[in-house]
Design a protein around this motif. Structure first.
Motif, PDB file in Angstrom:
ATOM      1  N   LEU A 235      39.478  35.842  22.705  1.00  0.00           N
ATOM      2  CA  LEU A 235      38.064  35.564  22.455  1.00  0.00           C
ATOM      3  C   LEU A 235      37.884  34.127  21.954  1.00  0.00           C
TER       4      LEU A 235
ATOM      5  N   ILE B 195      30.605  34.656  17.856  1.00  0.00           N
ATOM      6  CA  ILE B 195      31.692  34.158  17.001  1.00  0.00           C
ATOM      7  C   ILE B 195      31.752  32.629  17.059  1.00  0.00           C
TER       8      ILE B 195
ATOM      9  N   ARG C  92      34.015  46.329  12.973  1.00  0.00           N
ATOM     10  CA  ARG C  92      34.083  45.733  14.309  1.00  0.00           C
ATOM     11  C   ARG C  92      33.545  46.700  15.355  1.00  0.00           C
ATOM     12  N   PRO C  93      32.286  47.051  15.281  1.00  0.00           N
ATOM     13  CA  PRO C  93      31.723  48.084  16.145  1.00  0.00           C
ATOM     14  C   PRO C  93      31.788  47.738  17.633  1.00  0.00           C
ATOM     15  N   THR C  94      31.914  46.460  17.979  1.00  0.00           N
ATOM     16  CA  THR C  94      31.941  46.089  19.394  1.00  0.00           C
ATOM     17  C   THR C  94      33.271  46.439  20.044  1.00  0.00           C
TER      18      THR C  94
ATOM     19  N   GLN D 276      44.915  43.339  16.984  1.00  0.00           N
ATOM     20  CA  GLN D 276      44.998  43.748  18.394  1.00  0.00           C
ATOM     21  C   GLN D 276      45.284  42.565  19.309  1.00  0.00           C
TER      22      GLN D 276
ATOM     23  N   GLN E 180      27.425  42.980  13.698  1.00  0.00           N
ATOM     24  CA  GLN E 180      26.558  43.595  14.710  1.00  0.00           C
ATOM     25  C   GLN E 180      27.387  44.253  15.793  1.00  0.00           C
TER      26      GLN E 180
ATOM     27  N   VAL F 129      36.159  30.977   7.975  1.00  0.00           N
ATOM     28  CA  VAL F 129      35.028  31.876   8.204  1.00  0.00           C
ATOM     29  C   VAL F 129      35.641  33.256   8.417  1.00  0.00           C
TER      30      VAL F 129
ATOM     31  N   GLU G  62      38.939  39.865   8.700  1.00  0.00           N
ATOM     32  CA  GLU G  62      39.569  38.918   9.621  1.00  0.00           C
ATOM     33  C   GLU G  62      39.105  37.515   9.291  1.00  0.00           C
TER      34      GLU G  62
ATOM     35  N   ASP H 286      29.140  31.357  14.923  1.00  0.00           N
ATOM     36  CA  ASP H 286      29.531  31.488  13.508  1.00  0.00           C
ATOM     37  C   ASP H 286      30.448  30.338  13.097  1.00  0.00           C
TER      38      ASP H 286
ATOM     39  N   ARG I 201      25.826  36.121   8.349  1.00  0.00           N
ATOM     40  CA  ARG I 201      25.008  37.161   9.006  1.00  0.00           C
ATOM     41  C   ARG I 201      25.643  38.525   8.785  1.00  0.00           C
TER      42      ARG I 201
ATOM     43  N   GLY J 281      41.615  38.570  19.411  1.00  0.00           N
ATOM     44  CA  GLY J 281      40.940  37.391  18.850  1.00  0.00           C
ATOM     45  C   GLY J 281      41.266  36.139  19.643  1.00  0.00           C
TER      46      GLY J 281
ATOM     47  N   PHE K 281      27.716  44.312  19.650  1.00  0.00           N
ATOM     48  CA  PHE K 281      27.253  43.576  20.831  1.00  0.00           C
ATOM     49  C   PHE K 281      27.494  44.412  22.086  1.00  0.00           C
TER      50      PHE K 281
HETATM   51  C1  LIG Z   1      33.530  35.060  12.635  1.00  0.00           C
HETATM   52  C2  LIG Z   1      33.701  36.446  13.194  1.00  0.00           C
HETATM   53  C3  LIG Z   1      32.577  37.234  13.431  1.00  0.00           C
HETATM   54  C4  LIG Z   1      32.709  38.532  13.940  1.00  0.00           C
HETATM   55  N1  LIG Z   1      31.593  39.290  14.160  1.00  0.00           N
HETATM   56  C5  LIG Z   1      31.707  40.522  14.711  1.00  0.00           C
HETATM   57  C6  LIG Z   1      30.539  41.332  14.949  1.00  0.00           C
HETATM   58  O1  LIG Z   1      29.405  40.964  14.626  1.00  0.00           O
HETATM   59  N2  LIG Z   1      30.726  42.540  15.530  1.00  0.00           N
HETATM   60  C7  LIG Z   1      31.961  43.019  15.889  1.00  0.00           C
HETATM   61  O2  LIG Z   1      32.056  44.103  16.435  1.00  0.00           O
HETATM   62  N3  LIG Z   1      33.075  42.300  15.630  1.00  0.00           N
HETATM   63  C8  LIG Z   1      32.973  41.077  15.056  1.00  0.00           C
HETATM   64  N4  LIG Z   1      34.113  40.320  14.818  1.00  0.00           N
HETATM   65  C9  LIG Z   1      35.429  40.960  15.000  1.00  0.00           C
HETATM   66  C10 LIG Z   1      35.993  40.747  16.370  1.00  0.00           C
HETATM   67  O3  LIG Z   1      35.605  41.861  17.108  1.00  0.00           O
HETATM   68  C11 LIG Z   1      37.519  40.694  16.205  1.00  0.00           C
HETATM   69  O4  LIG Z   1      37.845  39.570  15.462  1.00  0.00           O
HETATM   70  C12 LIG Z   1      38.243  40.625  17.504  1.00  0.00           C
HETATM   71  O5  LIG Z   1      38.110  41.853  18.098  1.00  0.00           O
HETATM   72  C13 LIG Z   1      39.729  40.307  17.328  1.00  0.00           C
HETATM   73  O6  LIG Z   1      40.445  41.394  16.815  1.00  0.00           O
HETATM   74  P1  LIG Z   1      42.035  41.317  16.572  1.00  0.00           P
HETATM   75  O7  LIG Z   1      42.285  40.226  15.570  1.00  0.00           O
HETATM   76  O8  LIG Z   1      42.404  42.671  16.069  1.00  0.00           O
HETATM   77  O9  LIG Z   1      42.649  40.985  17.866  1.00  0.00           O
HETATM   78  C14 LIG Z   1      33.996  39.045  14.267  1.00  0.00           C
HETATM   79  C15 LIG Z   1      35.125  38.229  14.040  1.00  0.00           C
HETATM   80  C16 LIG Z   1      34.991  36.961  13.502  1.00  0.00           C
HETATM   81  C17 LIG Z   1      36.229  36.128  13.267  1.00  0.00           C
END
Ligand SMILES: Cc1cc2nc3c(=O)[nH]c(=O)nc-3n(C[C@H](O)[C@H](O)[C@H](O)COP(=O)(O)O)c2cc1C
Ligand SMILES: Nc1ncnc2c1ncn2[C@@H]1O[C@H](COP(=O)(O)OP(=O)(O)OP(=O)(O)O)[C@@H](O)[C@H]1O
Length: 308
Positions: free
Chosen positions: A204, A295, A244-246, A198, A283, A238, A256, A298, A280, A201, A285
């Motif tokens: 973020l 992140i 990706r519930p958030t 999407q 989660q 990493v 990813e 992490d 971990r 990332g 958020f």
């Molecule tokens: C190290 C790392 C930890 C992540 N932890 C979570 C998480 O705990 N909960 C969640 O909903 N998404 C988590 N994500 C996913 C992010 O939501 C996702 O990478 C971000 O939305 C980018 O998405 P895209 O690559 O499709 O643009 C994590 C991603 C990474 C790289």
């Protein structure tokens, strides 16, 4: 290694082989022991070694919703079987016709008429046929009638416990990658093509390579220290594997990977991600801000674990 899909693609030249049957999900140390014996008998008889597998795996057919996660997709399984010196794979579609075959019909149609099996190698607990009615004793007796030998390989165990695909799924879910490596005879990894995500990332502060899982229902979820191989080069990284519930709700798992100290275009490349350690659980958020902070934390944890 030759792949034959379905009994209808067997030709007269395929008749005469040594064979084994099973799911072989993960191609773990127990499977490898069977495949080694297959090779031994194949050399002894001067016949190709053939592995009969099912796609989907029987439990995926019977209960697609609650079937256990896969350790290997068909493609990975084939690569691993070829590495074990298997000459041929007969991949049977597990469907209604196949599930309704009695043990006797399975032996007749697949092993005798289809493959002309001269020797069959199985694990000591192997069962097959409608209602799993075919066991080792049944195979021995059928072999006598149809003219093939049957051998049951001893159980391969680690720490007193049988090595199995089921156990590996649990060990991976527990994040015990050292034990997983012992049971698999190699580190656990997932390979896939890097797809466009999407593009959230980057905003973020966490550029990630989205590795296509297709229909793989992976045996892991959470954030991990990983290494990633692309174009024969290893990177430290990493990764998050989960739904990706958030951020979104297609409910499907994504893998990813963020490569530490790397900038470059990875789209379209094949990446092999090897898992080393769990950081971990994934989660949900309350805000993107909290996700972003988590992140970044992490990344810091992963750097420290990598000694960077
Ligand atoms: C190290 C790392 C930890 C992540 N932890 C979570 C998480 O705990 N909960 C969640 O909903 N998404 C988590 N994500 C996913 C992010 O939501 C996702 O990478 C971000 O939305 C980018 O998405 P895209 O690559 O499709 O643009 C994590 C991603 C990474 C790289
Ligand atoms: N630890 C082991 N030792 C010896 N043989 C094994 C071992 N694990 C599996 N086999 C044999 O390998 C073949 C393929 O096994 P299969 O993949 O169907 O089972 P499995 O690995 O035990 O998986 P599951 O946990 O799903 O039962 C069968 O003949 C089986 O008996």
């Amino acid at each position: 290694m030759e792949l034959v899909r379905g009994l209808h693609n067997l030709r007269p030249r395929h008749r005469g082989c040594v064979a084994t049957i099973g799911n072989f999900d993960g191609v773990h140390a127990g499977h490898q022991a069977i495949l080694k014996r297959l090779r031994t008998h194949s050399d002894r008889l001067g016949l190709p070694g053939c592995v009969v597998i099912f796609e989907p795996q029987p439990r995926e057919y019977f209960s697609p919703q609650s079937a256990p996660p896969r350790l290997t997709r068909l493609r990975d399984k084939l690569v691993l079987l070829a590495r074990q010196g298997v000459d041929r794979v007969l991949c049977l579609a597990f469907n209604r016709r196949l599930r309704e075959l009695s043990a006797e019909e399975f032996v007749q149609q697949v092993l005798v008429d289809g493959l002309g099996v001269k020797h069959l190698e199985v694990g000591d607990d192997f069962r097959f046929g409608c209602d799993r009615s075919g066991d080792f004793a049944f195979l021995l007796e059928s072999g006598k009638r149809h003219g093939f030998t049957v051998e049951a390989a001893n159980t391969v165990a680690d720490s007193g416990e049988r090595v199995s695909s089921t156990r590996l799924r649990q060990v991976l879910a527990d994040g015990d990658f050292d034990l997983a490596e012992r049971l698999l005879g190699r580190p656990f990894s997932i390979t896939g093509r890097v797809m466009h995500g999407q593009k959230l990332g980057r905003t973020l502060g966490a550029p990630t390579a989205n590795v296509q899982l297709k229909r793989l229902h992976a045996p892991l979820q959470g954030v991990y220290r990983v290494s990633a191989e692309v174009d024969g080069e290893a990177h430290k990284g990493v990764a998050n594997i989960g739904t990706r519930p958030t951020v979104e709700g297609d409910g499907r798992p994504h893998l990813e990977v963020h490569l530490l100290d790397f900038a470059g275009d990875l789209y379209g490349k094949r990446m092999t991600v090897t898992f080393h350690e769990k950081i971990r659980d994934e989660q949900r958020f309350d805000s993107l801000d909290s996700l972003q902070q988590a992140i970044q934390a992490d990344f810091a944890t992963a750097r420290a674990l990598w000694g960077l």
